[in-house]
Design a protein around this motif. Structure first.
Motif, PDB file in Angstrom:
ATOM      1  N   GLY A  20       0.871  -1.238   0.320  1.00  0.00           N
ATOM      2  CA  GLY A  20      -0.054  -0.142  -0.074  1.00  0.00           C
ATOM      3  C   GLY A  20       0.968   1.177  -0.079  1.00  0.00           C
ATOM      4  N   HIS A  21       1.740   1.077   0.830  1.00  0.00           N
ATOM      5  CA  HIS A  21       2.910   2.447   0.811  1.00  0.00           C
ATOM      6  C   HIS A  21       3.568   2.474  -0.377  1.00  0.00           C
ATOM      7  N   MET A  22       3.779   1.373  -1.215  1.00  0.00           N
ATOM      8  CA  MET A  22       4.648   1.588  -2.568  1.00  0.00           C
ATOM      9  C   MET A  22       3.451   2.291  -3.460  1.00  0.00           C
ATOM     10  N   LEU A  23       2.183   1.960  -3.580  1.00  0.00           N
ATOM     11  CA  LEU A  23       1.272   2.313  -4.661  1.00  0.00           C
ATOM     12  C   LEU A  23       1.294   3.959  -4.101  1.00  0.00           C
ATOM     13  N   ARG A  24       1.119   4.113  -2.999  1.00  0.00           N
ATOM     14  CA  ARG A  24       0.850   5.665  -2.508  1.00  0.00           C
ATOM     15  C   ARG A  24       1.979   6.647  -2.884  1.00  0.00           C
ATOM     16  N   THR A  25       3.145   6.085  -2.612  1.00  0.00           N
ATOM     17  CA  THR A  25       4.374   6.953  -2.852  1.00  0.00           C
ATOM     18  C   THR A  25       4.840   6.972  -4.333  1.00  0.00           C
ATOM     19  N   PHE A  26       4.888   5.675  -4.910  1.00  0.00           N
ATOM     20  CA  PHE A  26       5.598   5.855  -6.346  1.00  0.00           C
ATOM     21  C   PHE A  26       4.657   5.669  -7.570  1.00  0.00           C
ATOM     22  N   GLY A  64      13.502   4.730  -5.769  1.00  0.00           N
ATOM     23  CA  GLY A  64      13.797   5.436  -4.450  1.00  0.00           C
ATOM     24  C   GLY A  64      13.552   4.355  -3.562  1.00  0.00           C
ATOM     25  N   THR A  65      13.804   4.752  -2.159  1.00  0.00           N
ATOM     26  CA  THR A  65      14.014   3.736  -1.048  1.00  0.00           C
ATOM     27  C   THR A  65      12.976   4.597   0.096  1.00  0.00           C
ATOM     28  N   SER A  66      12.667   3.611   0.985  1.00  0.00           N
ATOM     29  CA  SER A  66      11.755   3.988   2.106  1.00  0.00           C
ATOM     30  C   SER A  66      11.881   3.044   3.193  1.00  0.00           C
ATOM     31  N   THR A  67      11.632   3.253   4.412  1.00  0.00           N
ATOM     32  CA  THR A  67      11.708   2.464   5.627  1.00  0.00           C
ATOM     33  C   THR A  67      10.414   2.430   6.216  1.00  0.00           C
ATOM     34  N   ASN A 107      10.973  -0.699  10.439  1.00  0.00           N
ATOM     35  CA  ASN A 107      12.546  -0.795  10.333  1.00  0.00           C
ATOM     36  C   ASN A 107      12.914  -1.764   9.211  1.00  0.00           C
ATOM     37  N   ILE A 108      11.970  -2.048   8.461  1.00  0.00           N
ATOM     38  CA  ILE A 108      12.197  -2.774   7.031  1.00  0.00           C
ATOM     39  C   ILE A 108      12.525  -1.510   5.858  1.00  0.00           C
ATOM     40  N   PHE A 109      13.782  -1.877   5.425  1.00  0.00           N
ATOM     41  CA  PHE A 109      14.363  -0.883   4.362  1.00  0.00           C
ATOM     42  C   PHE A 109      13.765  -1.362   3.188  1.00  0.00           C
ATOM     43  N   ILE A 110      13.122  -0.575   2.249  1.00  0.00           N
ATOM     44  CA  ILE A 110      12.563  -1.019   1.116  1.00  0.00           C
ATOM     45  C   ILE A 110      13.109  -0.464  -0.233  1.00  0.00           C
ATOM     46  N   VAL A 120      12.040  -4.855  -3.486  1.00  0.00           N
ATOM     47  CA  VAL A 120      12.791  -5.652  -2.557  1.00  0.00           C
ATOM     48  C   VAL A 120      12.967  -4.937  -1.117  1.00  0.00           C
ATOM     49  N   TRP A 121      13.368  -5.979  -0.229  1.00  0.00           N
ATOM     50  CA  TRP A 121      13.593  -5.315   0.982  1.00  0.00           C
ATOM     51  C   TRP A 121      14.832  -5.850   1.822  1.00  0.00           C
ATOM     52  N   LEU A 122      15.195  -5.187   2.902  1.00  0.00           N
ATOM     53  CA  LEU A 122      16.208  -5.783   3.581  1.00  0.00           C
ATOM     54  C   LEU A 122      15.636  -6.156   4.994  1.00  0.00           C
ATOM     55  N   PRO A 123      15.583  -7.212   5.577  1.00  0.00           N
ATOM     56  CA  PRO A 123      15.268  -7.744   6.981  1.00  0.00           C
ATOM     57  C   PRO A 123      15.283  -6.713   8.083  1.00  0.00           C
ATOM     58  N   GLN A 124      14.449  -6.678   9.068  1.00  0.00           N
ATOM     59  CA  GLN A 124      14.715  -5.884  10.221  1.00  0.00           C
ATOM     60  C   GLN A 124      15.799  -6.155  10.744  1.00  0.00           C
ATOM     61  N   GLU A 125      16.625  -4.939  11.372  1.00  0.00           N
ATOM     62  CA  GLU A 125      17.836  -5.116  11.974  1.00  0.00           C
ATOM     63  C   GLU A 125      17.782  -6.024  13.276  1.00  0.00           C
ATOM     64  N   ASN A 126      18.951  -6.954  13.386  1.00  0.00           N
ATOM     65  CA  ASN A 126      18.953  -7.519  14.526  1.00  0.00           C
ATOM     66  C   ASN A 126      20.501  -7.679  14.782  1.00  0.00           C
ATOM     67  N   ASP A 127      21.056  -8.305  15.974  1.00  0.00           N
ATOM     68  CA  ASP A 127      22.565  -8.345  16.252  1.00  0.00           C
ATOM     69  C   ASP A 127      23.343  -8.970  15.167  1.00  0.00           C
ATOM     70  N   GLU A 128      22.754  -9.980  14.310  1.00  0.00           N
ATOM     71  CA  GLU A 128      23.456 -10.843  13.664  1.00  0.00           C
ATOM     72  C   GLU A 128      23.810  -9.854  12.217  1.00  0.00           C
ATOM     73  N   ASN A 129      22.773  -9.026  11.702  1.00  0.00           N
ATOM     74  CA  ASN A 129      22.890  -8.474  10.459  1.00  0.00           C
ATOM     75  C   ASN A 129      23.091  -6.831  10.685  1.00  0.00           C
TER      76      ASN A 129
END
Length: 219
Positions: A34-40, A171-174, A177-180, A189-198
């Motif tokens: 939904g965010h992608m449709l409204r934004t881009f 473009g990009t968006s967050t 805490n998911i980087f799109i 595509v997306w980057l997973p939420q931040e954790n100690d490993e990544n």
């Protein structure tokens, strides 16, 4: 020269991240879509605010109802009706209903409104089904994102890969805490939420992506 190649390979290995099949929930997928449709998506060309458009539509509807009043039909000496009947025998029938003039017009308005509501309901049901199918087939697949100087390579679990140049990144968006990363063809595509490993890899990737997009804007 060999040292430079060795350096490039070591950097290239760091600029990649694994995306697990369960790194995105169906709820997050819906929110992001939904965010992608409204934004881009291309913005509407009309500059009339929604509240003004709604007010104009309400006034126009009131005028139409006023015109199609009983006096209107009497003045122009014509009638408009919607009726139905059923046969009781071969030579006899009875009226089920008979709507005349304004009543017929109101009935048409109600039928139109109910049709719009039904269409909206069916569209929502289809969208929910589409969301779940697309999520299962495309989102819930393990993949690797590899970020290169010329673009992004997406490698799915089956080994099939696709390359997207930086010029196709819109473009990009967050979100949560998911980087799109959004592409010009409407996909993302997306980057997973931040954790100690990544954490370190994720931060390095985000900086690399933002720097590349900044360079693209300056060219």
């Amino acid at each position: 020269m060999s040292k430079m190649n060795s350096f490039d390979q070591s950097v290239q290995q760091k600029l990649s991240i694994d995306i697990a099949a369960d790194s995105l929930t169906i709820k997050q997928y819906k929110v992001i879509s939904g965010h992608m449709l409204r934004t881009f998506l291309p913005k509407s060309k009309t500059k009339i605010p929604k509240i003004i458009r709604f007010t104009l539509f309400s006034v126009l509807t009131w005028l139409v109802f006023s015109i199609f009043s009983t006096s209107f039909y009497e003045y122009f000496n014509f009638s408009f009706s919607i009726s139905a009947w059923r046969w009781k025998s071969s030579d006899d029938y009875e009226i089920v209903f008979d709507l005349l003039n304004t009543s017929a017009f109101v009935a048409i308005i109600w039928i139109f409104a109910l049709g719009m509501i039904l269409t909206r309901y069916l569209t929502c049901r289809y969208s929910q089904k589409y969301y779940h199918q697309y999520f299962k087939v495309n989102i819930q697949i393990e993949r690797v994102l590899r970020f290169e100087q010329n673009g992004i390579t997406i490698i799915v679990k089956s080994g099939i890969s696709s390359f997207i140049p930086w010029s196709s990144v819109k473009g990009t968006s967050t979100i949560e805490n998911i980087f799109i990363i959004a592409f010009s063809n409407g996909s993302w595509v997306w980057l997973p939420q931040e954790n100690d490993e990544n954490k370190n890899v994720r931060n390095s990737l985000i900086k690399f992506i933002e720097d590349k997009l900044t360079d693209m804007e300056e060219v």
